[in-house]
Design an enzyme around this catalytic site. Structure first.
Site, PDB file in Angstrom:
ATOM      1  N   CYS B  27       0.829  -1.212   0.000  1.00 30.58           N
ATOM      2  CA  CYS B  27       0.000   0.000   0.000  1.00 30.58           C
ATOM      3  C   CYS B  27       0.857   1.253   0.000  1.00 30.58           C
ATOM      4  CB  CYS B  27      -0.962   0.003   1.179  1.00 30.58           C
ATOM      5  SG  CYS B  27      -0.213   0.149   2.778  1.00 30.58           S
ATOM      6  N   CYS B  97      -4.131   0.864  11.331  1.00 28.37           N
ATOM      7  CA  CYS B  97      -3.193   1.928  10.957  1.00 28.37           C
ATOM      8  C   CYS B  97      -2.088   2.087  12.002  1.00 28.37           C
ATOM      9  CB  CYS B  97      -3.920   3.266  10.802  1.00 28.37           C
ATOM     10  SG  CYS B  97      -5.212   3.221   9.559  1.00 28.37           S
TER      11      CYS B  97
END
Lengths: 382, 186
Positions: B27, B97
């Site tokens: 990502c 996260c």
């Protein structure tokens, strides 16, 4: 200050459109399909709206079928195109289509329809050679979007339609992002089927249309009553249809006069960003783009962090990727243009409308550069 | 939210004792983390840089605030729930996260330990085979190690010519591990 620059997601409904719709939420609540005059008198408003939509895309009113919006129109077109001729089961679409087309095509592929995907080049335009290689006598339908929702790149629809027709297949275009923003002419561009949606050009949500060229015997996607010549059953969403018609009428005026203002504002935004944010890159500059759309890569700065900070400043924009499901999915539109995953995750889309003002662009150009600078400072890449 | 708007401990340290670079090529998210460790094995200073979403930035800021002043062992045991609590809540879909910050911290700690082990091993080599020059100064004394840090070693029982002993040891350590290691004599 609040600035809305996410008009490719949806637009503000024009007050004139709301005015046109209001009577049908109040005393004119009849069912246009009824026998009695209280209801059936309303049919003239539906036919007027049909004419307004037809005029916007150069069609005949009899070729316009009202639907619930872009997704339904796309589904109807693709299902029909896949089943129109057992000898021609093949479907072709492009890698940068909206999920309403791409996921439907994938579904049909699983149901046994061979699927071909047209590539795009680095500018974001479809590769016509790739389409030429994919079409064959077994192709039933080719579906290529008129303009891309993320990059705003306008595709070579006429050329794609010609290639399609030479192979004996039908040509559909998802014109949801194009209709109301740029001229679309179904006859000149040889389009057989076209999807459009009202809320992308200041109409209401939940209403759209499918254009089907005269002579094409569409199959119903929604079964039930006899509305829309039996093609699309369901009680008429009269307020929505009238709103779509009014929005279509206003869009003709926008395209001929105001689009120039919007494109000047877009140009100002783009040059201001390039000047104020070193390292910013505008996507698709080598292609012809919509007058309202710019996707910018803020290299080395993560887009969702930008999105959050810019939202605090009252500015609504969007990014191609979302970090919410555990892994970030970069925009397939951007990566298919050859943009790296890391760079695709720095993309922010700005989409303007006829309501965007010069002051709003000034405000964005004032707020954005410090945000980018702040995030660049904590980026390990920069 | 304040930790995202005004992240604490963002940046880099000069000559960090422990450094890490983590990220997911998938990502594109990435993070670097630097730590300075004092002689009590406590994190004296900590800085991070990140390419990540608002959640990742805020979580990294909170993590560094929590870890500062902790011993390495304590810092290694920081739980995700502590970060969420420190931030005063976080949407569940953003929990992941904060993982990058954890990875970065534990890698920086292991980087510190690896470097310290290397210094300790080099020092032990020297003591196992004391160079003649040093042996002549020490006589029959045996150097005792008080504390080893990647960048400095504290020792005692070297006799009176402390400065010369330190000089010789620093040169030997430099030759062995290629880094400047300060020798302090207690």
């Amino acid at each position: 200050m609040k600035v809305y620059l996410d008009n490719n997601a949806t637009t503000r409904m024009a007050p004139e459109v709301l005015d046109a719709m209001m009577p049908f939420f109040n005393d004119q609540y009849g069912n246009p399909s009824s026998f009695h005059t209280f209801g059936s008198n309303l049919m003239e408003y539906i036919e007027k709206a049909r004419q307004q939509v037809a005029d916007l895309i150069g069609a005949d009113p009899s070729e316009i079928f009202f639907t619930s919006g872009g997704t339904e129109s796309d589904n109807t077109a693709l299902f029909f195109g896949g089943e129109t001729d057992p000898e021609k089961p093949g479907l072709i679409t492009s890698v940068v289509e909206h999920p309403a087309v791409l996921k439907t095509a994938r579904y049909l592929e699983q149901a046994g329809h061979p699927l071909g995907l047209v590539k795009v080049n680095s500018s974001g335009s479809i590769d016509l050679d790739s389409l030429e290689d994919l079409v064959s006598g077994k192709t039933g339908l080719v579906s290529i979007m008129k303009a891309n929702n993320e990059t705003g790149v306008i595709m070579q629809i006429k050329e794609a339609a010609e290639i399609t027709h030479r192979a004996g297949a039908l040509f559909h275009t998802d014109a949801v992002q194009a209709v109301g923003k740029i001229p679309v002419d179904v006859k000149a561009e040889e389009i057989d089927l076209l999807s459009l949606s009202a809320h992308k050009f200041h109409g209401p949500k939940g209403i759209g249309a499918l254009y089907a060229r005269k002579g094409i015997k569409l199959k119903p996607f929604m079964h039930g009553g006899h509305q829309e010549k039996g093609m699309r059953s369901g009680t008429y969403n009269i307020a929505g249809i009238v709103g779509l018609g009014k929005a279509a009428e206003m869009a003709r005026n926008f395209i001929s006069e105001e689009a120039l203002i919007t494109s000047a504002l877009l140009e100002k935004l783009e040059s201001g960003i390039l000047k104020g944010c070193p390292g910013a890159v505008i996507v698709g500059t080598e292609a012809v783009r919509l007058p309202n759309t710019a996707t910018v890569l803020f290299i080395n700065v993560e887009s969702e962090a930008i999105l959050t900070l810019i939202d605090f400043a009252g500015i609504s924009v969007s990014s191609g990727s979302a970090c919410s499901t555990g892994s970030k999915d970069p925009s397939y539109v951007l990566t298919s243009m050859g943009i790296s995953v890391a760079d695709a995750n720095t993309a922010i889309r700005f989409s303007l409308s006829m309501y965007t003002s010069n002051e709003e662009i000034d405000y964005v150009l004032q707020e954005l550069p410090p945000i980018i600078e702040k995030l660049r400072k904590i980026s390990p890449y920069a | 939210m304040d930790h995202f708007m005004n992240p604490r401990n963002a940046g880099e340290l000069d000559n960090p004792d422990g450094h890490s670079e983590v990220g997911s090529p998938q990502c594109g998210d990435a993070m670097t983390l630097d730590i300075k460790v004092d002689d009590d094995d406590r994190i004296a200073d900590i800085k991070f840089m990140t390419f990540g979403c608002a959640g990742a930035i805020a979580a990294a800021s909170a993590l560094t605030e929590i870890a500062k002043g902790m011993t390495l062992e304590e810092a290694g045991g920081i739980k995700n729930s502590q970060i969420v609590e420190f931030l005063g809540g976080m949407p569940a879909e953003k929990y992941h996260c904060s993982v990058m910050g954890h990875d970065a911290l534990s890698e920086a700690i292991s980087n510190f330990i690896t470097k310290r082990d290397a210094t300790a091993a080099a020092f032990k080599e020297i003591l196992d085979e004391v160079p003649t020059e040093l042996r002549n100064i020490l006589g029959d004394r045996t150097i005792s190690i008080v504390h080893v840090h990647p960048g400095r070693v504290r020792i005692s029982n070297v006799g009176t010519d402390r400065q010369k002993v330190a000089e010789i040891l620093e040169k030997e350590l430099q030759n062995r591990i290629g880094e400047t290691v300060e020798v302090r004599i207690a």
